[in-house]
Design an enzyme around this catalytic site. Structure first.
Site, PDB file in Angstrom:
ATOM      1  CD  GLU A 417      -3.072  -1.497   2.299  1.00  0.00           C
ATOM      2  OE1 GLU A 417      -2.690  -0.365   3.297  1.00  0.00           O
ATOM      3  OE2 GLU A 417      -3.903  -2.151   2.311  1.00  0.00           O
ATOM      4  CD  GLU A 494      -3.483  -6.040   4.044  1.00  0.00           C
ATOM      5  OE1 GLU A 494      -2.383  -5.974   3.668  1.00  0.00           O
ATOM      6  OE2 GLU A 494      -4.179  -5.303   4.828  1.00  0.00           O
TER       7      GLU A 494
END
Length: 802
Positions: A417, A494
């Site tokens: 991220e 994820e």
């Protein structure tokens, strides 16, 4: 040193041979014992002469943060678990024999969190800011050989906070090694072994660096099979002296036994630097012969067989043990996950301990090996962003070189991220990082875990450098992946972020809740217990329940698999609750290692063994309507009974993953019976528990190694007179340990408990708690007594091997 070209030799396995040799080569010793520790800053401690008599003696690995008290005032903050950090010093004195004077002596640190600086006899060796990276220093020029003692000093500075989004621990929390070699030797991580499978044969390709300091040397290679039998051995002449040579050697293995998640067969490669018949250095590594592929249409395959990646994300702490590495603690986590059907681990969001990958190799787990949680743009005020520019190349190279021989590692992730995905700097940095990885390993794909699912807005994806598109969350977009990402390969890096507290339930369960409802919404839900229902119907606003995303992943072949956030609860990041919540709610398994109910949903989907799991407990107010769920497989129906009366048969419809009955509570026994074609598969019962009566102790292992680190995890259950776990029991359990071991920690899985992990007592949480007993180094027995006011005590005996 100058580099020479590769010397290539191909030898068939029929030419097996042996060499009778004298060995004076490499010695690798644990350097964990005999340290002294001081919590605080003491600049003079780096000097060779310094009085450390009042310092605390200890053995490594060591995490000082886990020993501290929880406090909202600690500058680590709630996201790091509210435990203290600061600065600590370690010192150790040691003797190096005179016989080592003609050799090299190195010290290897597997990981120090963080900003470590090292001195030997007052000489400064260097600094490594990254708390997750392994590194080595050459001690040779500064050592005293013979009877004069040497002193090594290590400063660990974790005082600049906050520097992480989860609990990190503080200190020399991984293993330390002292390595002695001849002057001609194979450097750290100096061999790279790859395999290629062709029909019934496999080629093992070895590329080895040798630091050459004398003429007339040769490199002997030997390969041993899974049964320890010698497959082949041969030698290659090493040209020149005072050079760093790169030598390539190949072996063809007939009818190889492939490495897979079900049969993780390992071969051993032994490399020896020889002078005549004298072994100057010996370096060995374990490898697996396997092939794998990601396909844009068909997903993932291993050894030519299609399979889903059924993975979880894992942080590096061990609950009550903190971050201090312990092989048995890691093995237990992996055993619990394997029994659930998990076959893959994402090392979120940093390089793992070397022993973790050894276990994954041996136990048959696939690994997504991740490097960074941030690049040049910070996520926390004091995080790695400030070191990225100077250190990212060295750190990433060291990670790849260290881990690239592990057959379990099938992917590299260059970031999680990363904020540069939202601007054009992401293109340049992505290219650089991928090129670093590819310069060292072209055999594995590179991905990055992307939180922006729109390809038009994601600059890391737009770089075109990634081999795999790794998406975090956004399960609603997965079905359209081929349209949005034409010809691209997919992995869900994820997923989920579903919440649960083990043993806590609220109803009804007819709808999914998101806590909070959006990134801008204030969290107003919740309860005074700081708990979240263990029914799978509450998730973070950015995620989903466990069932929602798995239904999508299993439906489409082109979705190669997923990594669930997370396998275990972990210290820190206790979203969505404020203080005193101090550990996460995301795990499929709680912090103590006790499975939550969603564990059995995965077990019913990810394994072929029969599963029937009934929830919740059966202690409620009379007349209250309770949603009773059942997870099951290998059956076509489940019938529920209450006190002998049938409450009806339920069957999964469509893509259902559980069945449910709404049952007005009455005390007694719930019984579920699963059937296939009318024949009973499994029966499970849940009974109303009476008042707490006694303690029960259940050890996962009753025989330990006398190595000073082996562990027994002892489950403590509070039972009524009939042997039922009392679901709301919170009795304070006191522990007394006698004999050849110590109490390493206690836990109960509560996400908001302020109790110490190191005191010899723990409250039960929903009827359970945990005691962790550590073996000493002498044989004998360990007697564990557990007592509580008003309860019958319990005793268990653990043996330490002779």
């Amino acid at each position: 040193m100058r580099f020479k070209g590769y010397i290539i030799l191909v030898v068939f396995c029929l030419l097996a041979g042996a060499v009778s040799a004298q060995s004076i080569g490499r010695k690798v010793e644990s350097f964990n014992g005999g340290w002294k520790f001081y919590l605080g800053d003491e600049a003079a401690a780096k000097e060779e002469v310094y009085n450390d008599n009042q310092w605390r003696p200890l053995s490594l690995p060591h995490d000082w943060s886990i020993e501290g008290a929880f406090s909202e005032k600690n500058n680590t903050g709630q996201n790091e678990g509210g435990l203290p950090a600061g600065i600590g010093w370690y010192r150790k004195t040691f003797i190096v024999p005179a016989s080592s004077q003609s050799k090299n002596v190195f010290i290897d640190f597997d990981g120090v969190y963080c900003n470590s600086e090292v001195w030997i006899n007052g000489h400064y060796l260097g600094k490594r800011p990254n708390g997750y990276i392994s590194f080595q220093y050459d001690l040779t020029p500064y050592l005293h050989f013979g009877s004069q003692a040497n002193t090594i000093a290590v400063k660990v500075d974790n005082s600049a906070q906050p520097n992480s989004r989860w609990y990190t621990g503080s200190g020399i929390y991984r293993n330390v090694w002292l390595t002695t070699t001849a002057k001609s030797y194979i450097p750290q991580w100096g061999t790279f072994v790859t395999t290629q499978v062709n029909n019934s044969n496999a080629i093992i390709r070895m590329q080895t660096q040798v630091a050459v300091h004398q003429p007339n040397l040769r490199l002997r290679a030997a390969v041993y099979g899974p049964n320890k039998q010698l497959i082949n051995s041969f030698s290659t002449t090493i040209e020149g002296a005072d050079t760093l040579q790169n030598i390539a050697q190949n072996i063809i293995v007939g009818q190889p036994r492939l490495w897979s998640v079900d049969q993780p067969n390992l071969y051993k490669v032994v490399l020896q630097v020889m002078s005549g018949n004298t072994v100057l250095d010996k370096y060995q590594t374990y490898i697996g012969i396997r092939s794998f592929n990601f396909d844009a249409a068909k997903g993932f395959s291993l050894n030519g067989e299609a399979m889903k990646i059924k993975g979880v994300c894992m942080h590096h702490d061990f609950g009550a043990l903190g971050a201090a590495v312990n092989v048995r603690a890691m093995e237990r986590q992996l055993e619990i996950l394997r029994d659930m059907g998990c076959n893959a681990i994402r090392t979120s969001h940093n390089p793992p301990a070397p022993e973790f990958l050894d276990l994954c190799d041996r136990m048959g787990f696939l690994v997504l090996d991740e490097a960074f949680d941030m690049w040049r743009k910070k996520k926390n005020k004091q995080d790695y962003y400030q070191y990225f520019l100077e250190w990212h190349k060295r750190d990433l190279e060291d990670q790849v070189k260290r881990d690239r021989n592990h057959p379990s590692v099938i992917m590299w992730s260059i970031g999680n991220e990363i904020r540069e995905q939202f601007d054009s700097t992401g293109i340049t940095i992505t290219h650089e990082l991928v090129n670093i990885v590819k310069s060292l390993d072209k055999t594995r794909p590179v991905t990055s875990a992307l939180s922006e699912s729109d390809p038009k807005k994601n600059f890391i994806y737009q770089s075109g450098a990634l081999d795999l598109v790794g998406l975090n969350y956004h399960h609603e977009s997965y079905a359209d992946f081929p349209k949005n990402y034409p010809n691209q390969k997919f992995v869900a890096t994820e997923t989920m972020s579903a919440y649960a507290t083990r043993g806590f339930y609220d109803t009804p369960t007819d709808s999914t809740r998101h806590w909070p409802t959006s990134s801008k919404a204030k969290f107003t839900q919740g309860n005074s217990e700081f708990a979240i229902t263990a029914y799978d119907n509450v998730a973070a606003y950015w995620g989903s329940t466990h069932e929602e995303t798995w239904k999508v992943i299993k439906k489409y072949d082109y979705l190669s698999g997923l990594f669930v956030w997370t396998g275990f609860d972990y210290l820190g990041e206790p979203s969505p609750y404020p203080w005193p919540a101090r550990s996460s709610y995301f795990g499929i398994v709680d912090l103590a290692g006790f499975p939550k109910d969603s564990y059995y949903m995965y077990q019913s989907e990810w394994t072929s063994k029969p599963v029937l799991h009934l929830l919740p407990h059966w202690n409620w107010q009379p007349g209250k309507t309770i949603d009773v769920w059942a997870y099951y497989n290998n059956a076509d129906e489940v019938e529920l009974y209450l006190n002998g009366r049938s409450l009806g048969i339920q069957k999964k419809q469509g893509d259902d993953l559980h069945v449910v009955w709404k049952v007005p509570f009455e005390a007694g026994t719930l019984k579920a019976v699963s059937r296939l074609n009318g024949k009973i598969v499994l029966t499970k019962e849940v009974s109303t528990a009476a008042e707490p009566d006694r303690i029960e102790l259940i050890a996962d292992r009753k025989l330990l190694k006398r190595d000073g680190s082996d562990l027994s995890f002892i489950t403590v259950r509070v039972l009524d007179k009939s042997g039922n776990v009392v679901p709301n029991a919170d009795n304070l359990i006191n522990f007394n340990i006698k004999g050849k071991g110590t109490l390493a920690g206690v836990d109960n899985g509560s996400q908001s408990s302020m109790e110490s992990f190191k005191e010899p007592q723990r409250k039960a949480f929903h009827g359970l708690c945990l005691a962790i007993v550590q073996a000493g180094k002498t044989p004998g027995t360990i007697t564990v007594n557990a007592t509580a006011d008003g309860l019958k005590p319990a005793t268990i005996i653990i043996r330490v091997k002779y």
